[in-house]
Design an enzyme around this catalytic site. Structure first.
Site: not given
Length: 482
Positions: A127, A272
């Site tokens: 992650s 993101c």
């Protein structure tokens, strides 16, 4: 046989582990998730995510050395290497709200790993996490170790959705960060040996933990910065009569700049970019680097400005009101060749138009009706929590939009259409047929510069294309509505 387990069967975990299984037939790979529905989908003919080439890879390996399971603790206990690819949403309350990453799911995963492990483990951050997360996870694992050794590695992903499988098969680089200790070096080598089965050694980069963690945030910040830079130029192009495509082409020929990420659009999206920049801003603020934080904050501000500027163009062009008017939305995913809608500009554009009481008819070839309705019902940052913790779709009757089966159905009787995703099929539509089916005057608002504006004007459309010389209809209308 080396056993790998990945916690989290999402956009990163699923494709990454599928390619590892494909390229490392001697490695057993298990992808685990607490969502039974998601695991069921991975084991079906209808995968839970769309990514070109993914289905073929999964079908080739599934049941051989690639397994999808909800038996999380069993596979974690048996694994030698554990990838953690869980949600790291932006905090919505408390310290750092609106900027800092919420590591609740990461911490929960770390405590579970410590609880069920019976042998030494290599735990890999997959992650996107804040710098120094590894240190916090390390403390949780070592304080609950029961004599077991845990080595923490950072192995950030640099995938682009839509080309993720190709990016995994032939990556620019694989970055592995670890502790500069004998144990850390041994763990780095173990993971490097996995990737080395198909990635050339000169593309496997090793670093310390903090450099690896920061490199991911920095990469996304630099890419988003390029998009905001060209989008800022698009506003200036419209004001001066310049063409942003010509400007982008000219500056992209400079080898120091290059041509990538210079396409002007309605704004960047994806899971993101915004999240990582806000995270970077928070880290800078925590370290007293206020000027640096403000610099990166501006990248997000320009992105928000671009989306609101687009909505204002739509409203001001259509006699300063879209109340009661049908607007067709073509494209809802944040980019073509993916069904991902996380932080897609389409959400803010749709909400902006709905705020002016427009009636929306939405079409996207890969995004489901349920996902669109969920996205338009959620508050900011709720999307990045596991699906079972997200709000439910509102009951029918509360909605002021509908989802169409195809583009022609979406545009029928519409006053205007907005192109918000650059799907190839939108370039090939019969725009004469579309014009004939729309209310007049008929407007096209091209947020991705995919149509030939001159040809559409010949048909009779009033066309707005981002960063392009303005249609005579639009010249005297403000870009920003007070």
């Amino acid at each position: 046989m080396v056993k790998i387990c990945c916690i989290g069967a999402g956009y990163v975990g699923g494709p990454t582990m599928a390619v590892i299984a494909l390229k490392c037939p001697s490695v057993e790979v298990a992808v685990v998730d607490i969502s039974e529905a998601r695991i069921k989908a991975w084991n079906s003919d209808q995968l839970p995510i769309y990514e070109p080439g993914l289905e073929e890879v999964v079908k080739q390996c599934r049941g051989k050395n690639l397994f999808f399971s909800s038996s999380v603790e069993k596979h974690v206990s048996e694994a030698d290497i554990i990838f953690v690819s869980v949600n790291t949403p932006t905090k919505t309350r408390g310290l750092g709200a609106g900027k800092a990453a919420d590591l609740t799911y990461w911490e929960s995963a770390a405590r579970m790993i410590a609880d069920v492990s019976k042998s030494d483990k290599i735990v890999v951050e997959k992650s996107t996490v804040p710098v120094k997360t590894a240190e916090a996870i390390e403390k949780i694992l070592t304080h609950n170790s029961k004599g077991i050794s845990f080595q923490i590695l950072s192995n950030p992903e640099f995938l682009a959705e839509g080309t993720a499988i190709q990016d995994l098969l032939s990556p620019d680089r694989v970055l592995i960060g670890g502790r500069e200790t004998p144990g850390g070096s041994k763990a780095i080598k173990a993971l490097k040996d996995v990737y080395a089965q198909w990635v050339p050694e000169d593309r496997i980069i090793t670093a310390n933990l903090w450099s690896a963690e920061l490199s991911k945030l920095a990469a996304n910040a630099f890419l988003a910065q390029r998009i905001s830079s060209v989008n800022a130029m698009s506003a200036l192009c419209e004001a001066t009569g310049a063409d942003v495509s010509q400007v982008s082409h000219a500056i992209g020929k400079d080898t120091r700049i290059g041509p990538k990420f210079l396409n002007s659009s309605v704004g960047f999206g994806g899971s993101c970019f915004q999240k990582d920049i806000l995270n970077l801003v928070y880290i800078c603020e925590c370290n007293g680097l206020i000027e640096v934080a403000n610099y990166w904050k501006q990248v997000v501000k320009v992105n928000d400005y671009q989306k609101s500027r687009f909505v204002n163009r739509v409203v001001s062009s259509m006699f300063n009101t879209v109340s009661g008017k049908k607007i067709a939305i073509l494209g809802f995913a944040f980019k073509k060749d993916t069904g991902d809608t996380r932080e897609t500009p389409a959400i803010d554009v749709c909400k902006g138009l709905l705020g002016d009481k427009a009636k929306l008819s939405i079409y996207d070839p890969q995004v489901t009706k349920d996902q669109i309705e969920r996205d338009l019902s959620m508050s900011k940052f709720e999307w990045d929590h596991p699906v079972q913790l997200q709000p439910t779709v509102p009951a029918a009757g509360e909605q002021i939009w509908d989802v169409s089966a195809d583009a022609y159905e979406a545009v029928k009787d519409a006053h205007g259409l907005c192109i918000l995703t650059e799907w190839d099929e939108f370039r090939k539509l019969d725009y004469q047929k579309i014009f004939n089916s729309m209310q007049k005057p008929a407007f096209v608002f091209d947020g991705r510069n995919v149509v030939d504006a001159a040809k559409l004007r010949e048909i009779g459309f009033i066309v707005y294309a981002i960063g392009k010389p303005l249609d005579p209809w639009l010249k005297d209308m403000p870009a920003v509505v007070a």
